[in-house]
Scaffold this motif. Structure first.
Motif, PDB file in Angstrom:
ATOM      1  N   LEU A  17       0.826  -1.213   0.000  1.00 56.17           N
ATOM      2  CA  LEU A  17       0.000   0.000   0.000  1.00 56.17           C
ATOM      3  C   LEU A  17       0.860   1.263   0.000  1.00 56.17           C
ATOM      4  O   LEU A  17       0.523   2.245  -0.638  1.00 56.17           O
ATOM      5  CB  LEU A  17      -0.932  -0.009   1.219  1.00 56.17           C
ATOM      6  CG  LEU A  17      -1.931  -1.172   1.269  1.00 56.17           C
ATOM      7  CD1 LEU A  17      -2.691  -1.167   2.585  1.00 56.17           C
ATOM      8  CD2 LEU A  17      -2.902  -1.103   0.101  1.00 56.17           C
ATOM      9  N   GLU A  36      -4.043  11.620  -5.792  1.00 52.87           N
ATOM     10  CA  GLU A  36      -5.463  11.327  -5.965  1.00 52.87           C
ATOM     11  C   GLU A  36      -5.956  10.383  -4.866  1.00 52.87           C
ATOM     12  O   GLU A  36      -5.148   9.817  -4.125  1.00 52.87           O
ATOM     13  CB  GLU A  36      -5.722  10.746  -7.361  1.00 52.87           C
ATOM     14  CG  GLU A  36      -4.971   9.478  -7.626  1.00 52.87           C
ATOM     15  CD  GLU A  36      -4.773   9.192  -9.115  1.00 52.87           C
ATOM     16  OE1 GLU A  36      -5.377   9.863  -9.957  1.00 52.87           O
ATOM     17  OE2 GLU A  36      -3.995   8.273  -9.395  1.00 52.87           O
ATOM     18  N   SER A  37      -7.251  10.247  -4.799  1.00 52.11           N
ATOM     19  CA  SER A  37      -7.866   9.404  -3.783  1.00 52.11           C
ATOM     20  C   SER A  37      -7.296   7.980  -3.844  1.00 52.11           C
ATOM     21  O   SER A  37      -7.174   7.400  -4.926  1.00 52.11           O
ATOM     22  CB  SER A  37      -9.374   9.399  -4.039  1.00 52.11           C
ATOM     23  OG  SER A  37     -10.006   8.731  -3.023  1.00 52.11           O
ATOM     24  N   GLY A  38      -6.918   7.441  -2.706  1.00 57.66           N
ATOM     25  CA  GLY A  38      -6.372   6.091  -2.649  1.00 57.66           C
ATOM     26  C   GLY A  38      -4.858   6.044  -2.816  1.00 57.66           C
ATOM     27  O   GLY A  38      -4.247   4.966  -2.822  1.00 57.66           O
ATOM     28  N   ALA A  39      -4.219   7.219  -2.940  1.00 57.27           N
ATOM     29  CA  ALA A  39      -2.762   7.262  -3.153  1.00 57.27           C
ATOM     30  C   ALA A  39      -1.977   6.802  -1.920  1.00 57.27           C
ATOM     31  O   ALA A  39      -0.818   6.406  -2.019  1.00 57.27           O
ATOM     32  CB  ALA A  39      -2.332   8.674  -3.535  1.00 57.27           C
ATOM     33  N   GLY A  40      -2.607   6.889  -0.743  1.00 60.33           N
ATOM     34  CA  GLY A  40      -1.923   6.440   0.478  1.00 60.33           C
ATOM     35  C   GLY A  40      -1.651   7.552   1.472  1.00 60.33           C
ATOM     36  O   GLY A  40      -0.900   7.366   2.433  1.00 60.33           O
ATOM     37  N   LYS A  41      -2.284   8.709   1.297  1.00 61.24           N
ATOM     38  CA  LYS A  41      -2.004   9.871   2.151  1.00 61.24           C
ATOM     39  C   LYS A  41      -2.416   9.626   3.609  1.00 61.24           C
ATOM     40  O   LYS A  41      -1.646   9.889   4.533  1.00 61.24           O
ATOM     41  CB  LYS A  41      -2.728  11.125   1.595  1.00 61.24           C
ATOM     42  CG  LYS A  41      -2.386  11.420   0.137  1.00 61.24           C
ATOM     43  CD  LYS A  41      -3.144  12.616  -0.413  1.00 61.24           C
ATOM     44  CE  LYS A  41      -4.640  12.486  -0.455  1.00 61.24           C
ATOM     45  NZ  LYS A  41      -5.160  11.476  -1.402  1.00 61.24           N
ATOM     46  N   THR A  42      -3.628   9.105   3.781  1.00 60.32           N
ATOM     47  CA  THR A  42      -4.101   8.858   5.155  1.00 60.32           C
ATOM     48  C   THR A  42      -3.299   7.740   5.812  1.00 60.32           C
ATOM     49  O   THR A  42      -2.939   7.833   6.998  1.00 60.32           O
ATOM     50  CB  THR A  42      -5.616   8.518   5.133  1.00 60.32           C
ATOM     51  OG1 THR A  42      -6.293   9.675   4.648  1.00 60.32           O
ATOM     52  CG2 THR A  42      -6.141   8.174   6.513  1.00 60.32           C
ATOM     53  N   LEU A  43      -2.982   6.711   5.057  1.00 61.21           N
ATOM     54  CA  LEU A  43      -2.155   5.627   5.615  1.00 61.21           C
ATOM     55  C   LEU A  43      -0.821   6.192   6.090  1.00 61.21           C
ATOM     56  O   LEU A  43      -0.333   5.852   7.165  1.00 61.21           O
ATOM     57  CB  LEU A  43      -1.880   4.546   4.554  1.00 61.21           C
ATOM     58  CG  LEU A  43      -2.971   3.519   4.287  1.00 61.21           C
ATOM     59  CD1 LEU A  43      -2.478   2.526   3.233  1.00 61.21           C
ATOM     60  CD2 LEU A  43      -3.362   2.780   5.553  1.00 61.21           C
ATOM     61  N   PHE A  56      -1.793  -4.246   9.579  1.00 61.46           N
ATOM     62  CA  PHE A  56      -0.849  -3.817   8.534  1.00 61.46           C
ATOM     63  C   PHE A  56       0.568  -4.205   8.934  1.00 61.46           C
ATOM     64  O   PHE A  56       0.905  -4.204  10.113  1.00 61.46           O
ATOM     65  CB  PHE A  56      -0.887  -2.291   8.363  1.00 61.46           C
ATOM     66  CG  PHE A  56      -2.152  -1.777   7.750  1.00 61.46           C
ATOM     67  CD1 PHE A  56      -2.430  -1.982   6.403  1.00 61.46           C
ATOM     68  CD2 PHE A  56      -3.071  -1.080   8.516  1.00 61.46           C
ATOM     69  CE1 PHE A  56      -3.600  -1.499   5.840  1.00 61.46           C
ATOM     70  CE2 PHE A  56      -4.241  -0.601   7.958  1.00 61.46           C
ATOM     71  CZ  PHE A  56      -4.511  -0.806   6.630  1.00 61.46           C
ATOM     72  N   GLN A  90      -9.349  13.729   9.308  1.00 59.00           N
ATOM     73  CA  GLN A  90     -10.530  14.134   8.535  1.00 59.00           C
ATOM     74  C   GLN A  90     -11.785  13.501   9.140  1.00 59.00           C
ATOM     75  O   GLN A  90     -12.894  13.787   8.719  1.00 59.00           O
ATOM     76  CB  GLN A  90     -10.367  13.777   7.059  1.00 59.00           C
ATOM     77  CG  GLN A  90     -10.049  12.336   6.761  1.00 59.00           C
ATOM     78  CD  GLN A  90      -9.974  12.067   5.260  1.00 59.00           C
ATOM     79  OE1 GLN A  90     -10.852  12.438   4.499  1.00 59.00           O
ATOM     80  NE2 GLN A  90      -8.915  11.426   4.832  1.00 59.00           N
ATOM     81  N   HIS A 206      -6.451  18.121  -0.707  1.00 56.50           N
ATOM     82  CA  HIS A 206      -6.776  18.030  -2.135  1.00 56.50           C
ATOM     83  C   HIS A 206      -6.859  19.435  -2.716  1.00 56.50           C
ATOM     84  O   HIS A 206      -6.995  19.601  -3.919  1.00 56.50           O
ATOM     85  CB  HIS A 206      -8.147  17.368  -2.323  1.00 56.50           C
ATOM     86  CG  HIS A 206      -8.123  15.889  -2.149  1.00 56.50           C
ATOM     87  ND1 HIS A 206      -7.647  15.043  -3.104  1.00 56.50           N
ATOM     88  CD2 HIS A 206      -8.490  15.100  -1.119  1.00 56.50           C
ATOM     89  CE1 HIS A 206      -7.744  13.794  -2.690  1.00 56.50           C
ATOM     90  NE2 HIS A 206      -8.245  13.789  -1.472  1.00 56.50           N
TER      91      HIS A 206
END
Ligand SMILES: Nc1ncnc2c1ncn2[C@@H]1O[C@H](COP(=O)(O)OP(=O)(O)OP(=O)(O)O)[C@@H](O)[C@H]1O
Length: 259
Positions: A17, A36-43, A56, A90, A206
């Motif tokens: 991930l 973009e969404s799903g890029a791994g920023k929150t992870l 994980f 968020q 974003h």
């Protein structure tokens, strides 16, 4: 202040991930993280403060002021969160206990990190809520999280951060649930925090307008990898990577600006 060295995250099924993420954040700087969404920023942000689900698999190193965070005990990490590293998520409801009032949670949190009386911490909390544009902090104090909107909770969280003045702040889309006027006021306070004790910020957004206003550098993520790590000036004027250019162009088009 923050050094991330080859940070990788595998999902439970071994699917990668985040892949070998490396970057640094110096004192006095704000790093914007986009993708973009799903890029791994929150992870990434959750990994930095060790709040990832234990399912994980995380490898690599994270150093905060020279301290290897991956080797700290849970207790040491808990002590670090809030006062040393502040975190704005968020999903603000996840950061508050639904059974306690705003007053109790703010006062308890402030007193966990500072030696002060209830009265003193109440005064600080009240002051910060005023700065966060709450018209009636006394009334807000008596309310429970479920009685507030997402945007209000984000402002309460921000007020708490302003009271704690963490050395570094990690903010994951901190103004998403707010209307434009409130957003502007909160971002102004964000800016002020930088001159009031918070030395470095990692800001996931974003909104390239927010990036232009607050960031010094930009980390561009795509599918769990770093595409580019560049100055905000270069990001807007002369990005090297096609992916960065396409992010920029689609943002400008969406906002009716000719690139
Ligand atoms: N609990 C999980 N188990 C497996 N995969 C997950 C889990 N949580 C997130 N992912 C995957 O990890 C990747 C990165 O997710 P992440 O939430 O970090 O993206 P993001 O860049 O923050 O997106 P957004 O901008 O939409 O918030 C996505 O492909 C997502 O599906």
């Amino acid at each position: 202040m923050l050094d991330v060295d080859r940070l990788s995250i595998l999902a439970q099924n071994q699917h990668p991930l985040l892949k070998n993420i490396s970057f640094s954040l110096s004192s006095g700087k704000t790093l914007g993280v986009i993708g973009e969404s799903g890029a791994g920023k929150t992870l990434l942000s959750n990994a930095l403060i060790r709040l990832l689900d234990p399912a994980f698999h995380v490898s690599g190193q994270i150093y905060f002021q020279g301290k290897a965070l991956m080797t700290l005990s849970t207790k040491e990490m808990t002590r670090l969160r809030g006062k040393e590293i502040g975190f704005l998520t968020q999903h603000p409801f996840s950061a508050f206990d639904p059974i306690y009032t705003v007053e109790k949670q703010m006062i308890d949190t402030i007193r966990t990190h500072f030696t002060c009386t209830k009265k003193e911490s109440r005064k600080v909390a009240m002051l910060m809520l005023n700065k966060m544009a709450f018209e009636d902090p006394e009334r807000l104090f008596q309310r429970y999280p479920f009685e507030l909107s997402g945007g209000m909770m984000q402002r309460v969280m921000m007020a708490l951060m302003m009271a704690l003045k963490p050395k570094m702040m990690i903010a994951d889309e901190p103004t998403t649930a707010m209307d434009t006027i409130t957003q502007r006021e909160v971002l102004h306070q964000f800016d002020l925090l930088r001159s009031d004790g918070t030395e470095a910020m990692l800001l996931i957004t974003h909104d390239l307008g927010v990036l232009a206003k607050l960031a010094d550098e930009v980390l561009v993520l795509k599918s769990g990898s770093v595409v580019e790590w560049l100055s905000v000036d270069k990001f807007f004027k002369n990005p090297e990577h096609g992916y960065t250019r396409s992010l920029l162009t689609s943002y400008l088009k969406f906002h009716g600006v000719n690139a």
